[in-house]
Design a protein around this motif. Structure first.
Motif, PDB file in Angstrom:
ATOM      1  N   VAL A 116       1.001  -1.292   0.063  1.00  0.00           N
ATOM      2  CA  VAL A 116       0.035  -0.015  -0.160  1.00  0.00           C
ATOM      3  C   VAL A 116       0.862   1.039   0.038  1.00  0.00           C
ATOM      4  CG1 VAL A 116      -1.549   1.470   1.279  1.00  0.00           C
ATOM      5  CG2 VAL A 116      -1.949  -1.175   1.132  1.00  0.00           C
ATOM      6  N   TYR A 117       1.915   1.249   0.764  1.00  0.00           N
ATOM      7  CA  TYR A 117       2.786   2.341   0.779  1.00  0.00           C
ATOM      8  C   TYR A 117       3.289   2.674  -0.532  1.00  0.00           C
ATOM      9  CZ  TYR A 117       6.173   5.493   2.708  1.00  0.00           C
ATOM     10  OH  TYR A 117       7.094   6.729   3.032  1.00  0.00           O
ATOM     11  N   LEU A 140      14.142   7.537   2.073  1.00  0.00           N
ATOM     12  CA  LEU A 140      14.126   6.209   2.591  1.00  0.00           C
ATOM     13  C   LEU A 140      12.943   5.878   3.394  1.00  0.00           C
ATOM     14  CD1 LEU A 140      16.074   3.729   2.725  1.00  0.00           C
ATOM     15  CD2 LEU A 140      16.735   4.602   4.780  1.00  0.00           C
ATOM     16  N   PRO A 141      12.259   4.860   3.021  1.00  0.00           N
ATOM     17  CA  PRO A 141      10.837   4.639   3.618  1.00  0.00           C
ATOM     18  C   PRO A 141      11.018   3.974   4.895  1.00  0.00           C
ATOM     19  CG  PRO A 141      11.453   2.916   1.940  1.00  0.00           C
ATOM     20  CD  PRO A 141      12.397   3.846   1.931  1.00  0.00           C
ATOM     21  N   LEU A 152      14.067  -6.796   5.220  1.00  0.00           N
ATOM     22  CA  LEU A 152      13.783  -5.247   5.222  1.00  0.00           C
ATOM     23  C   LEU A 152      14.463  -4.599   3.898  1.00  0.00           C
ATOM     24  CD1 LEU A 152      12.303  -2.763   6.071  1.00  0.00           C
ATOM     25  CD2 LEU A 152      14.260  -2.459   7.827  1.00  0.00           C
ATOM     26  N   GLU A 153      15.656  -5.123   3.825  1.00  0.00           N
ATOM     27  CA  GLU A 153      16.524  -4.650   2.659  1.00  0.00           C
ATOM     28  C   GLU A 153      16.109  -4.932   1.162  1.00  0.00           C
ATOM     29  OE1 GLU A 153      17.616  -6.481   5.174  1.00  0.00           O
ATOM     30  OE2 GLU A 153      18.931  -5.064   6.247  1.00  0.00           O
ATOM     31  N   ASP A 154      15.280  -6.092   1.238  1.00  0.00           N
ATOM     32  CA  ASP A 154      14.746  -6.458  -0.424  1.00  0.00           C
ATOM     33  C   ASP A 154      13.278  -5.513  -0.457  1.00  0.00           C
ATOM     34  OD1 ASP A 154      16.719  -8.039  -1.069  1.00  0.00           O
ATOM     35  OD2 ASP A 154      15.789 -10.014  -0.349  1.00  0.00           O
ATOM     36  N   THR A 155      12.693  -5.304   0.795  1.00  0.00           N
ATOM     37  CA  THR A 155      11.545  -4.681   0.846  1.00  0.00           C
ATOM     38  C   THR A 155      11.862  -3.249   0.251  1.00  0.00           C
ATOM     39  OG1 THR A 155      10.568  -6.098   2.490  1.00  0.00           O
ATOM     40  CG2 THR A 155       9.435  -3.944   2.191  1.00  0.00           C
ATOM     41  N   ILE A 156      12.813  -2.690   0.796  1.00  0.00           N
ATOM     42  CA  ILE A 156      13.197  -1.286   0.417  1.00  0.00           C
ATOM     43  C   ILE A 156      13.541  -1.263  -0.996  1.00  0.00           C
ATOM     44  CG2 ILE A 156      14.659   0.549   0.907  1.00  0.00           C
ATOM     45  CD1 ILE A 156      14.615  -0.225   3.835  1.00  0.00           C
ATOM     46  N   ASP A 158      12.728  -3.247  -3.384  1.00  0.00           N
ATOM     47  CA  ASP A 158      11.769  -3.469  -4.013  1.00  0.00           C
ATOM     48  C   ASP A 158      10.732  -2.170  -4.373  1.00  0.00           C
ATOM     49  OD1 ASP A 158      12.474  -6.155  -4.575  1.00  0.00           O
ATOM     50  OD2 ASP A 158      11.031  -7.065  -3.189  1.00  0.00           O
ATOM     51  N   HIS A 159      10.972  -1.532  -3.136  1.00  0.00           N
ATOM     52  CA  HIS A 159       9.858  -0.171  -3.313  1.00  0.00           C
ATOM     53  C   HIS A 159      10.436   0.750  -4.238  1.00  0.00           C
ATOM     54  CE1 HIS A 159       7.972   3.310  -1.487  1.00  0.00           C
ATOM     55  NE2 HIS A 159       9.296   3.796  -1.444  1.00  0.00           N
ATOM     56  N   TYR A 160      11.990   1.120  -4.199  1.00  0.00           N
ATOM     57  CA  TYR A 160      12.361   1.828  -4.998  1.00  0.00           C
ATOM     58  C   TYR A 160      12.328   1.278  -6.639  1.00  0.00           C
ATOM     59  CZ  TYR A 160      14.050   4.949  -1.576  1.00  0.00           C
ATOM     60  OH  TYR A 160      14.061   6.054  -0.558  1.00  0.00           O
TER      61      TYR A 160
END
Length: 169
Positions: A116-117, A140-141, A152-156, A158-160
């Motif tokens: 969602v974010y 940086l989220p 968390l690193e992969d989530t960040i 993936d976000h970018y």
């Protein structure tokens, strides 16, 4: 959409001699967000504040939703409306940079769903682009926790990747 005004070109940074976008040169304060006593965005005060900064203080670029003031206090629709209000009030007098991260209330105990974010970040970035901002800042989220089954690193990352793939600004 490309930035309006004469700031859409580039200049040579005097110390590094590197070419940089014109809107990244000069004074660019993160704007405070004027609010009413009921914690709504104060449109009249916002217009006056922008006029003061641009006309009286020699500001070269405005930075809305830049991490100061009430960045985390507004919902999705308020962020969109505020972006439109700022762009209308600026009226192409100076370039505008917008923080376009998703919605989070700043409470570490209640972080948003990463999907969602990320979707909100993409939508707010595209909305800012359509409103005419010169650039988006996607911080940086810190709102993100690890997505299910990911670090968390992969989530960040993936976000970018998602934001870069689905936006042009």
């Amino acid at each position: 959409m490309s930035p309006a005004g004469n700031w859409s070109g580039s200049i040579i940074q005097p110390y590094t001699q590197q070419s940089i976008p014109r809107y990244l040169h000069g004074t660019m304060p993160p704007m405070a967000t004027p609010c009413t006593p009921d914690n709504d965005i104060d449109e009249s005060a916002t217009r006056s504040y922008i006029d003061f900064l641009v006309d009286d203080q020699g500001i070269d670029t405005l930075f809305l939703r830049g991490g100061v003031s009430r960045m985390y206090a507004f919902n999705y629709d308020q962020v969109r409306s505020y972006t439109e209000l700022v762009m209308e009030s600026v009226d192409d007098r100076v370039p505008v940079i917008a923080g376009t991260c998703g919605i989070w209330d700043g409470d570490n105990a209640h972080k948003p769903d990463p999907a969602v974010y990320t979707r909100e970040t993409i939508e707010l970035t595209n909305h800012a682009d359509m409103a005419g901002v010169s650039a988006a800042v996607v911080v940086l989220p810190s709102a993100l926790d690890a997505a299910p089954g990911k670090s968390l690193e992969d989530t960040i990352v993936d976000h970018y990747i998602a934001v870069a793939a689905d936006t042009e600004l």
